[in-house]
Design an enzyme around this catalytic site. Structure first.
Site, PDB file in Angstrom:
ATOM      1  N   TRP A 174       0.846  -1.208   0.000  1.00 38.17           N
ATOM      2  CA  TRP A 174       0.000   0.000   0.000  1.00 38.17           C
ATOM      3  C   TRP A 174       0.870   1.241   0.000  1.00 38.17           C
ATOM      4  O   TRP A 174       0.542   2.237  -0.649  1.00 38.17           O
ATOM      5  CB  TRP A 174      -0.949  -0.021   1.194  1.00 38.17           C
ATOM      6  CG  TRP A 174      -1.925  -1.161   1.135  1.00 38.17           C
ATOM      7  CD1 TRP A 174      -2.017  -2.209   2.002  1.00 38.17           C
ATOM      8  CD2 TRP A 174      -2.931  -1.386   0.134  1.00 38.17           C
ATOM      9  NE1 TRP A 174      -3.022  -3.059   1.600  1.00 38.17           N
ATOM     10  CE2 TRP A 174      -3.595  -2.585   0.474  1.00 38.17           C
ATOM     11  CE3 TRP A 174      -3.333  -0.682  -1.006  1.00 38.17           C
ATOM     12  CZ2 TRP A 174      -4.640  -3.102  -0.303  1.00 38.17           C
ATOM     13  CZ3 TRP A 174      -4.367  -1.196  -1.774  1.00 38.17           C
ATOM     14  CH2 TRP A 174      -5.015  -2.389  -1.421  1.00 38.17           C
ATOM     15  N   ASP A 203      -1.287   6.735   6.383  1.00 34.90           N
ATOM     16  CA  ASP A 203      -2.382   5.817   6.056  1.00 34.90           C
ATOM     17  C   ASP A 203      -2.528   4.854   7.235  1.00 34.90           C
ATOM     18  O   ASP A 203      -1.638   4.046   7.496  1.00 34.90           O
ATOM     19  CB  ASP A 203      -2.017   5.060   4.765  1.00 34.90           C
ATOM     20  CG  ASP A 203      -3.007   3.963   4.397  1.00 34.90           C
ATOM     21  OD1 ASP A 203      -3.966   3.718   5.156  1.00 34.90           O
ATOM     22  OD2 ASP A 203      -2.821   3.343   3.322  1.00 34.90           O
ATOM     23  N   LYS A 206     -11.400  -2.066   7.257  1.00 35.13           N
ATOM     24  CA  LYS A 206     -10.528  -2.955   8.030  1.00 35.13           C
ATOM     25  C   LYS A 206     -10.997  -2.985   9.485  1.00 35.13           C
ATOM     26  O   LYS A 206     -11.195  -4.036  10.049  1.00 35.13           O
ATOM     27  CB  LYS A 206      -9.068  -2.480   7.951  1.00 35.13           C
ATOM     28  CG  LYS A 206      -8.577  -2.216   6.535  1.00 35.13           C
ATOM     29  CD  LYS A 206      -8.408  -3.474   5.715  1.00 35.13           C
ATOM     30  CE  LYS A 206      -8.377  -3.239   4.212  1.00 35.13           C
ATOM     31  NZ  LYS A 206      -7.211  -2.556   3.700  1.00 35.13           N
TER      32      LYS A 206
HETATM   33  C1  LIG Z   1      -6.839  -1.989   2.365  1.00 35.22           C
HETATM   34  C2  LIG Z   1      -5.850  -0.909   2.403  1.00 35.22           C
HETATM   35  C3  LIG Z   1      -5.846   0.118   1.452  1.00 35.22           C
HETATM   36  C4  LIG Z   1      -6.782   0.153   0.281  1.00 35.22           C
HETATM   37  O1  LIG Z   1      -8.091   0.420   0.669  1.00 35.22           O
HETATM   38  P1  LIG Z   1      -9.256   0.597  -0.414  1.00 35.22           P
HETATM   39  O2  LIG Z   1     -10.387   1.094   0.418  1.00 35.22           O
HETATM   40  O3  LIG Z   1      -9.480  -0.748  -1.009  1.00 35.22           O
HETATM   41  O4  LIG Z   1      -8.808   1.579  -1.409  1.00 35.22           O
HETATM   42  C5  LIG Z   1      -4.903   1.119   1.587  1.00 35.22           C
HETATM   43  N1  LIG Z   1      -4.024   1.123   2.589  1.00 35.22           N
HETATM   44  C6  LIG Z   1      -4.003   0.155   3.531  1.00 35.22           C
HETATM   45  C7  LIG Z   1      -3.005   0.206   4.633  1.00 35.22           C
HETATM   46  C8  LIG Z   1      -4.913  -0.887   3.464  1.00 35.22           C
HETATM   47  O5  LIG Z   1      -4.891  -1.862   4.392  1.00 35.22           O
END
Ligand SMILES: *Cc1c(COP(=O)(O)O)cnc(C)c1O
Length: 360
Positions: free
Chosen positions: A101, A171, A195
């Site tokens: 990511w 993030d 998540k």
């Molecule tokens: C799952 C995830 C993403 C992507 O999320 P989407 O909602 O599918 O765009 C980005 N960063 C991290 C750390 C993730 O776990």
């Protein structure tokens, strides 16, 4: 049909109490005679829902008044573009690459300016967090970018990087609300909610107010300007109404659980059960450096791909689902987010012990 223990990395397990409330309110939300899904986002009933969600999130995270909370669409991935479009004033960003990511965000940023990789753990398949105490951060970088918890590899920044005074963008998709954070150390904290909080498709962006300006890269679509969403209380267009409502329910549940300090304690307890077993097991092994272990995502292997597959299959039959590792790394991964009960982690470890005995 009973519920299983769902170790999915995302979309992931939600608290049962919340799911029950959603079901109870499906036909008639709070005497309105309709579901929240059917409700105008301009109604008083809906305004109360979004206001409460924001207030509860602010309370949980102790968000300072000079930060805005935005409920947006496009998941976490749209932020990979929105961040540079809005924040790259000097067209330069420093990126720390600790997983897929982080890498995707780094690659996307390159579309909009100069993204400089200042640290990486790619040399050991992202199994650790690099030393970020004295990085070579460009003088004119607009910000330093990290992915705080690496969902796929199972590592976490337990200490934030030294940004040399630059703004930090993080993030936190897979560690959102898993422990207390000091929001004032960040310029932007954001995460997809699927998540650890709610249904997929929505992202929560917590951003310092002075960063919200009209001064964005030329061609930035209206829908991708932080300012338009901030000025309109996340209702420039129809927001992800139902998602916000579900997230609000989870915020209330977290408050009832004792807030983020209590969640941290519980998450540490849960993770310890699994990591302690991995450290003593003769069959299963954790894959990341101990000091950088995530409390949320726990990858492990047997070292034998066929045995891994057998484990995943038999675990599923025993009611322990979605333990297959990410398609790019193989092995297993147990995601043990806030809503995974401690009984689920214990059941997994009991099953692993039994599997180890049977396959010795
Ligand atoms: C799952 C995830 C993403 C992507 O999320 P989407 O909602 O599918 O765009 C980005 N960063 C991290 C750390 C993730 O776990």
């Amino acid at each position: 049909m009973g519920r299983i223990y769902n170790f999915s990395a995302g979309p992931a397990v939600l608290p049962e109490d919340v799911l029950k409330e959603l079901a109870a309110e499906m036909m008639d939300y709070n005497g309105t005679g309709m579901s929240v899904m059917e409700m105008s986002h301009r109604s008083a009933a809906y305004q109360a829902i979004i206001d409460a969600a924001e207030a509860d999130l602010r309370e949980l995270m102790n968000i300072p008044d000079n930060y805005k909370v935005l409920f947006l669409q496009g998941g976490a991935s749209l932020q990979f573009a929105m961040i540079p479009m809005n924040l790259m004033k000097n067209k330069k960003a420093a990126h720390i690459v600790t997983g897929q990511w982080a890498k995707k965000a780094y690659q996307e940023a390159k579309l909009y300016g100069e993204a400089v990789e200042v640290a990486s753990s790619a040399d050991k398949t992202f199994s650790y967090i690099p030393d970020c105490s004295d990085l070579d951060i460009p003088e004119d970088a607009d910000y330093v970018y990290i992915c705080e918890n690496n969902t796929i590899y199972g590592t976490k920044f337990h200490e934030l990087p030294n940004t040399k005074g630059k703004d930090l963008v993080s993030d936190v998709s897979s560690c959102f609300l898993s422990e207390p954070v000091d929001v004032s150390k960040y310029a932007v904290i954001y995460g997809g909610v699927q998540k650890n909080i709610g249904p997929a498709g929505m992202v929560i962006v917590i951003i310092r107010e002075d960063l919200i300006t009209e001064d964005v890269l030329p061609g930035t679509p209206t829908m991708m300007k932080y300012k338009i969403h901030a000025d309109n209380g996340s209702m420039y267009n129809t927001p992800p109404c139902y998602n916000i409502y579900v997230c609000g329910k989870v915020f209330k549940w977290l408050k009832k659980m004792g807030g983020l300090s209590a969640m941290k304690e519980l998450n540490e307890k849960k993770a310890k059960i699994l990591y302690d077993f991995l450290d003593e097991s003769k069959l299963f092994k954790g894959t990341v450096e101990k000091k950088d272990r995530s409390l949320m995502n726990v990858p492990f292997v047997t070292g034998d791909a066929d045995l891994d597959a057998k484990f995943v299959k038999e675990a599923k039959a025993a009611g322990l689902e979605n333990l297959k590792g990410h398609r790019t790394v193989g092995g297993m991964r147990a995601s043990i987010y806030n809503a995974m009960p401690i009984e689920g982690v214990q059941a997994l470890v009991d099953f692993m012990k039994k599997f180890e005995e049977e396959n010795a």
